[in-house]
Design a protein around this motif. Structure first.
Motif, PDB file in Angstrom:
ATOM      1  N   MET A 244      40.284  57.198  38.049  1.00 15.48           N
ATOM      2  CA  MET A 244      40.979  57.041  39.341  1.00 15.48           C
ATOM      3  C   MET A 244      41.699  55.697  39.365  1.00 15.48           C
ATOM      4  O   MET A 244      41.092  54.662  39.080  1.00 15.48           O
ATOM      5  CB  MET A 244      39.950  57.092  40.491  1.00 15.48           C
ATOM      6  CG  MET A 244      40.564  56.974  41.886  1.00 15.48           C
ATOM      7  SD  MET A 244      39.281  57.066  43.154  1.00 15.48           S
ATOM      8  CE  MET A 244      38.726  58.749  42.940  1.00 15.48           C
ATOM      9  N   PRO A 245      42.989  55.657  39.646  1.00 16.44           N
ATOM     10  CA  PRO A 245      43.721  54.392  39.633  1.00 16.44           C
ATOM     11  C   PRO A 245      43.259  53.461  40.749  1.00 16.44           C
ATOM     12  O   PRO A 245      42.844  53.892  41.818  1.00 16.44           O
ATOM     13  CB  PRO A 245      45.175  54.837  39.861  1.00 16.44           C
ATOM     14  CG  PRO A 245      45.065  56.154  40.563  1.00 16.44           C
ATOM     15  CD  PRO A 245      43.844  56.814  40.009  1.00 16.44           C
ATOM     16  N   VAL A 246      43.335  52.169  40.471  1.00 14.78           N
ATOM     17  CA  VAL A 246      42.961  51.168  41.461  1.00 14.78           C
ATOM     18  C   VAL A 246      44.109  50.983  42.436  1.00 14.78           C
ATOM     19  O   VAL A 246      45.256  50.815  42.033  1.00 14.78           O
ATOM     20  CB  VAL A 246      42.613  49.834  40.768  1.00 14.78           C
ATOM     21  CG1 VAL A 246      42.319  48.771  41.805  1.00 14.78           C
ATOM     22  CG2 VAL A 246      41.415  50.018  39.855  1.00 14.78           C
ATOM     23  N   THR A 247      43.820  51.028  43.723  1.00 16.03           N
ATOM     24  CA  THR A 247      44.862  50.919  44.740  1.00 16.03           C
ATOM     25  C   THR A 247      45.064  49.469  45.142  1.00 16.03           C
ATOM     26  O   THR A 247      44.263  48.593  44.830  1.00 16.03           O
ATOM     27  CB  THR A 247      44.468  51.728  45.990  1.00 16.03           C
ATOM     28  OG1 THR A 247      43.330  51.095  46.588  1.00 16.03           O
ATOM     29  CG2 THR A 247      44.124  53.151  45.644  1.00 16.03           C
ATOM     30  N   ASN A 248      46.143  49.239  45.905  1.00 15.56           N
ATOM     31  CA  ASN A 248      46.389  47.892  46.416  1.00 15.56           C
ATOM     32  C   ASN A 248      45.264  47.436  47.318  1.00 15.56           C
ATOM     33  O   ASN A 248      44.916  46.264  47.363  1.00 15.56           O
ATOM     34  CB  ASN A 248      47.719  47.859  47.187  1.00 15.56           C
ATOM     35  CG  ASN A 248      48.914  47.967  46.273  1.00 15.56           C
ATOM     36  OD1 ASN A 248      48.825  47.587  45.107  1.00 15.56           O
ATOM     37  ND2 ASN A 248      50.025  48.483  46.780  1.00 15.56           N
ATOM     38  N   GLU A 249      44.669  48.398  48.078  1.00 10.49           N
ATOM     39  CA  GLU A 249      43.537  48.064  48.932  1.00 10.49           C
ATOM     40  C   GLU A 249      42.433  47.412  48.128  1.00 10.49           C
ATOM     41  O   GLU A 249      41.831  46.425  48.521  1.00 10.49           O
ATOM     42  CB  GLU A 249      42.996  49.338  49.602  1.00 10.49           C
ATOM     43  CG  GLU A 249      43.428  49.478  51.043  1.00 10.49           C
ATOM     44  CD  GLU A 249      42.791  50.686  51.703  1.00 10.49           C
ATOM     45  OE1 GLU A 249      42.208  51.517  51.005  1.00 10.49           O
ATOM     46  OE2 GLU A 249      42.891  50.793  52.922  1.00 10.49           O
ATOM     47  N   GLU A 250      42.155  47.972  46.954  1.00  6.41           N
ATOM     48  CA  GLU A 250      41.056  47.467  46.143  1.00  6.41           C
ATOM     49  C   GLU A 250      41.386  46.124  45.524  1.00  6.41           C
ATOM     50  O   GLU A 250      40.545  45.251  45.438  1.00  6.41           O
ATOM     51  CB  GLU A 250      40.703  48.492  45.066  1.00  6.41           C
ATOM     52  CG  GLU A 250      40.048  49.734  45.642  1.00  6.41           C
ATOM     53  CD  GLU A 250      40.013  50.863  44.651  1.00  6.41           C
ATOM     54  OE1 GLU A 250      39.944  50.589  43.449  1.00  6.41           O
ATOM     55  OE2 GLU A 250      40.066  52.021  45.078  1.00  6.41           O
ATOM     56  N   THR A 251      42.618  45.957  45.053  1.00 12.02           N
ATOM     57  CA  THR A 251      42.964  44.676  44.451  1.00 12.02           C
ATOM     58  C   THR A 251      42.963  43.578  45.494  1.00 12.02           C
ATOM     59  O   THR A 251      42.879  42.397  45.158  1.00 12.02           O
ATOM     60  CB  THR A 251      44.349  44.753  43.770  1.00 12.02           C
ATOM     61  OG1 THR A 251      45.317  45.137  44.736  1.00 12.02           O
ATOM     62  CG2 THR A 251      44.338  45.747  42.627  1.00 12.02           C
ATOM     63  N   ASN A 252      43.047  43.946  46.774  1.00  9.13           N
ATOM     64  CA  ASN A 252      43.021  42.941  47.833  1.00  9.13           C
ATOM     65  C   ASN A 252      41.610  42.482  48.175  1.00  9.13           C
ATOM     66  O   ASN A 252      41.444  41.543  48.961  1.00  9.13           O
ATOM     67  CB  ASN A 252      43.682  43.493  49.103  1.00  9.13           C
ATOM     68  CG  ASN A 252      45.197  43.499  49.005  1.00  9.13           C
ATOM     69  OD1 ASN A 252      45.769  42.761  48.203  1.00  9.13           O
ATOM     70  ND2 ASN A 252      45.837  44.338  49.806  1.00  9.13           N
ATOM     71  N   VAL A 253      40.579  43.110  47.645  1.00  8.81           N
ATOM     72  CA  VAL A 253      39.210  42.734  47.973  1.00  8.81           C
ATOM     73  C   VAL A 253      38.954  41.267  47.609  1.00  8.81           C
ATOM     74  O   VAL A 253      38.371  40.507  48.389  1.00  8.81           O
ATOM     75  CB  VAL A 253      38.195  43.659  47.268  1.00  8.81           C
ATOM     76  CG1 VAL A 253      36.781  43.135  47.440  1.00  8.81           C
ATOM     77  CG2 VAL A 253      38.300  45.068  47.841  1.00  8.81           C
ATOM     78  N   GLU A 254      39.398  40.859  46.426  1.00  5.17           N
ATOM     79  CA  GLU A 254      39.185  39.468  46.037  1.00  5.17           C
ATOM     80  C   GLU A 254      39.977  38.520  46.925  1.00  5.17           C
ATOM     81  O   GLU A 254      39.506  37.438  47.280  1.00  5.17           O
ATOM     82  CB  GLU A 254      39.551  39.243  44.576  1.00  5.17           C
ATOM     83  CG  GLU A 254      39.214  37.833  44.105  1.00  5.17           C
ATOM     84  CD  GLU A 254      39.300  37.661  42.610  1.00  5.17           C
ATOM     85  OE1 GLU A 254      38.826  36.627  42.116  1.00  5.17           O
ATOM     86  OE2 GLU A 254      39.830  38.558  41.931  1.00  5.17           O
ATOM     87  N   LEU A 255      41.189  38.921  47.304  1.00  2.00           N
ATOM     88  CA  LEU A 255      41.973  38.080  48.207  1.00  2.00           C
ATOM     89  C   LEU A 255      41.279  37.943  49.562  1.00  2.00           C
ATOM     90  O   LEU A 255      41.297  36.870  50.171  1.00  2.00           O
ATOM     91  CB  LEU A 255      43.369  38.679  48.397  1.00  2.00           C
ATOM     92  CG  LEU A 255      44.267  38.726  47.158  1.00  2.00           C
ATOM     93  CD1 LEU A 255      45.605  39.380  47.493  1.00  2.00           C
ATOM     94  CD2 LEU A 255      44.485  37.321  46.600  1.00  2.00           C
ATOM     95  N   GLN A 256      40.657  39.036  50.019  1.00  3.66           N
ATOM     96  CA  GLN A 256      39.910  38.968  51.274  1.00  3.66           C
ATOM     97  C   GLN A 256      38.720  38.025  51.155  1.00  3.66           C
ATOM     98  O   GLN A 256      38.423  37.253  52.067  1.00  3.66           O
ATOM     99  CB  GLN A 256      39.430  40.369  51.671  1.00  3.66           C
ATOM    100  CG  GLN A 256      40.543  41.296  52.151  1.00  3.66           C
ATOM    101  CD  GLN A 256      40.007  42.664  52.518  1.00  3.66           C
ATOM    102  OE1 GLN A 256      39.896  43.547  51.673  1.00  3.66           O
ATOM    103  NE2 GLN A 256      39.665  42.850  53.785  1.00  3.66           N
ATOM    104  N   ALA A 257      38.035  38.083  50.014  1.00  6.73           N
ATOM    105  CA  ALA A 257      36.893  37.202  49.797  1.00  6.73           C
ATOM    106  C   ALA A 257      37.326  35.743  49.757  1.00  6.73           C
ATOM    107  O   ALA A 257      36.652  34.865  50.315  1.00  6.73           O
ATOM    108  CB  ALA A 257      36.177  37.587  48.509  1.00  6.73           C
ATOM    109  N   LEU A 258      38.460  35.474  49.110  1.00  9.17           N
ATOM    110  CA  LEU A 258      38.982  34.106  49.064  1.00  9.17           C
ATOM    111  C   LEU A 258      39.348  33.615  50.466  1.00  9.17           C
ATOM    112  O   LEU A 258      39.072  32.466  50.818  1.00  9.17           O
ATOM    113  CB  LEU A 258      40.199  34.047  48.143  1.00  9.17           C
ATOM    114  CG  LEU A 258      39.922  34.093  46.642  1.00  9.17           C
ATOM    115  CD1 LEU A 258      41.217  34.370  45.874  1.00  9.17           C
ATOM    116  CD2 LEU A 258      39.310  32.776  46.181  1.00  9.17           C
ATOM    117  N   ALA A 259      39.958  34.492  51.255  1.00  9.80           N
ATOM    118  CA  ALA A 259      40.324  34.127  52.628  1.00  9.80           C
ATOM    119  C   ALA A 259      39.083  33.842  53.464  1.00  9.80           C
ATOM    120  O   ALA A 259      39.052  32.887  54.263  1.00  9.80           O
ATOM    121  CB  ALA A 259      41.145  35.244  53.262  1.00  9.80           C
ATOM    122  N   ALA A 260      38.045  34.658  53.282  1.00  7.74           N
ATOM    123  CA  ALA A 260      36.792  34.442  54.016  1.00  7.74           C
ATOM    124  C   ALA A 260      36.157  33.107  53.623  1.00  7.74           C
ATOM    125  O   ALA A 260      35.648  32.369  54.478  1.00  7.74           O
ATOM    126  CB  ALA A 260      35.831  35.591  53.746  1.00  7.74           C
TER     127      ALA A 260
END
Length: 420
Positions: A1-17
């Motif tokens: 299953m291809p990785v979506t933009n939503e998933e690649t944003n998880v690390e960006l969300q963690a960095l923002a948090a």
């Protein structure tokens, strides 16, 4: 299953948090409390938006054939929204757990040592059907100075997205950065797996839900885990138990909210008590629509009971089913709990203080009761405010986890040129 933009944003969300957590940790108690009141008001004012989203989740749940207990955990109403909004207000009224000096001393060389409480940093919250957890966990995290990354179950996706959207909009009116609250909307496993391994960005993971979810986090995470537990809770009715008291507590523990983790799942009953009080027990269970699953001895007194199997002793029914295990002593009851219990909540009903003391001392659980219902294992009921979960482990926190469980300590040393 291809990785979506939503998933690649998880690390960006963690960095923002993580970035937001640094600013959040410096805010005053007054700033945090004001923010919680604003969040509560926004949730109530926009309750209809949440209910529309929740209706989408309920319709999807019906199509997927979720059982009644699961649907109850998923369902929201104006009253339930007001309840979790009031939960935020209650948390605001609680004492701030951060910035407290736990102890201090001065060394012989004049160096002052202080041990103070500080936020954990960034909390990753992984949970299942209950949308109220989205609000409860956020309130506790923000009050204790922590940023939070929320990963709710797909069954409550629309509800959670609506709730988080409202909360983030509300935070824009406060001194708390809106990035302090992150919600992972992806329903793909890859997004959750990313959370498990983000040690550089996330300080602790808290799983809350069924046994499969909790074990998946515990077994796969490299981030430290505060383990919450499933509730295979037991009530031991001793030979010297008061009948009225025992039946009142049993019915409450089983039927008040059967789908929650502190509900009763197995009644362990002294055979002498059961023989004397079988009619009263049977009548009480029938009138409350409780389906009994009994061992061979129990079924001689309660013929309406379904024959119990090994799975019944380990099962967290989360329904109006109740297993009945007969014993001849408190020691047998303790042995049964030791084998099948989940270290959540256990209770004994007896008028014999020595028997009660034996049970309280020897049973290994995060919460143990004498002549009271297991339903009190709850942060709100015990005066902690909303809880982020009930820990059944022994390190850092145990039992209902309120604000103090979301802090750690820092040592601060003040000197005047001391060297070693």
């Amino acid at each position: 299953m291809p990785v979506t933009n939503e998933e690649t944003n998880v690390e960006l969300q963690a960095l923002a948090a993580k970035k937001a957590s640094r600013k959040l940790s410096l805010l005053s108690t007054e700033d945090k409390n004001e923010a919680l009141y604003i969040l509560a008001n926004h949730l109530e004012e926009k309750a209809q938006h949440i209910l529309i989203a929740n209706d989408q989740d309920l319709k999807a749940g019906q199509e997927k054939g979720y059982d009644a207990a699961y649907m109850d955990r998923l369902a929201l109403s104006k009253e339930r929204i007001s309840d979790f909004a009031n939960g935020l207000r209650q948390v605001a009224e609680l004492e701030d757990p951060t910035g407290k000096t736990l102890s201090s001393w001065t060394l012989e060389n004049g160096l002052l040592v202080e041990k103070i409480t500080v936020p954990l940093g960034v909390i990753g919250m992984i949970y299942e059907a209950r949308p109220n957890v989205t609000v409860d966990a956020t309130g506790l995290a923000l009050k204790s100075g922590n940023a939070i990354i929320l990963k709710g179950g797909s069954s409550a996706l629309f509800s959670n997205k609506a709730i988080v959207k409202i909360m983030k909009e509300a935070l824009n009116e406060t001194k708390i950065p809106s990035d302090a609250v992150q919600f992972i909307a992806s329903t793909n496993r890859e997004a959750t797996q990313q959370l498990f391994t983000m040690k550089d960005h996330i300080d602790v993971l808290i799983p809350r839900g069924g046994g499969a979810l909790i074990q998946a986090v515990v077994n796969n995470a490299t981030v430290p885990v505060l383990e919450t537990g499933v509730g295979n809770c037991h009530l031991y009715i001793d030979r010297e138990a008061d009948v009225t008291k025992a039946l009142k507590i049993l019915i409450n523990a089983k039927t008040d909210r059967p789908a929650v983790c502190n509900a009763l799942e197995t009644a362990i009953i002294h055979e002498e008590w059961l023989e004397k009080n079988k009619e009263a027990l049977s009548t009480a269970c029938k009138s409350n629509h409780i389906q009994l699953h009994g061992d061979d001895v129990a079924r001689t007194y309660l013929p309406e009971a379904i024959p119990a199997t090994e799975s019944d002793w380990a099962n967290e029914y989360l329904s109006l089913d109740l297993a009945i295990k007969t014993v001849k002593s408190v020691e047998e009851a303790i042995d049964h709990i030791d084998k099948y219990g989940t270290k959540h909540s256990e209770a004994i009903i007896t008028e014999n203080k020595q028997t009660a003391r034996t049970f309280l001392n020897e049973v290994d659980a995060s919460a143990i009761y004498h002549n009271a219902s297991t339903r009190f294992t709850d942060g709100g009921a015990l005066g902690f405010g909303a809880e982020i979960g009930i820990s059944t482990q022994k390190l850092h926190a145990r039992g209902p986890m309120g604000l103090p469980a979301l802090t750690t300590v820092k040592f601060i040393m003040s000197g005047n040129g001391q060297i070693r």
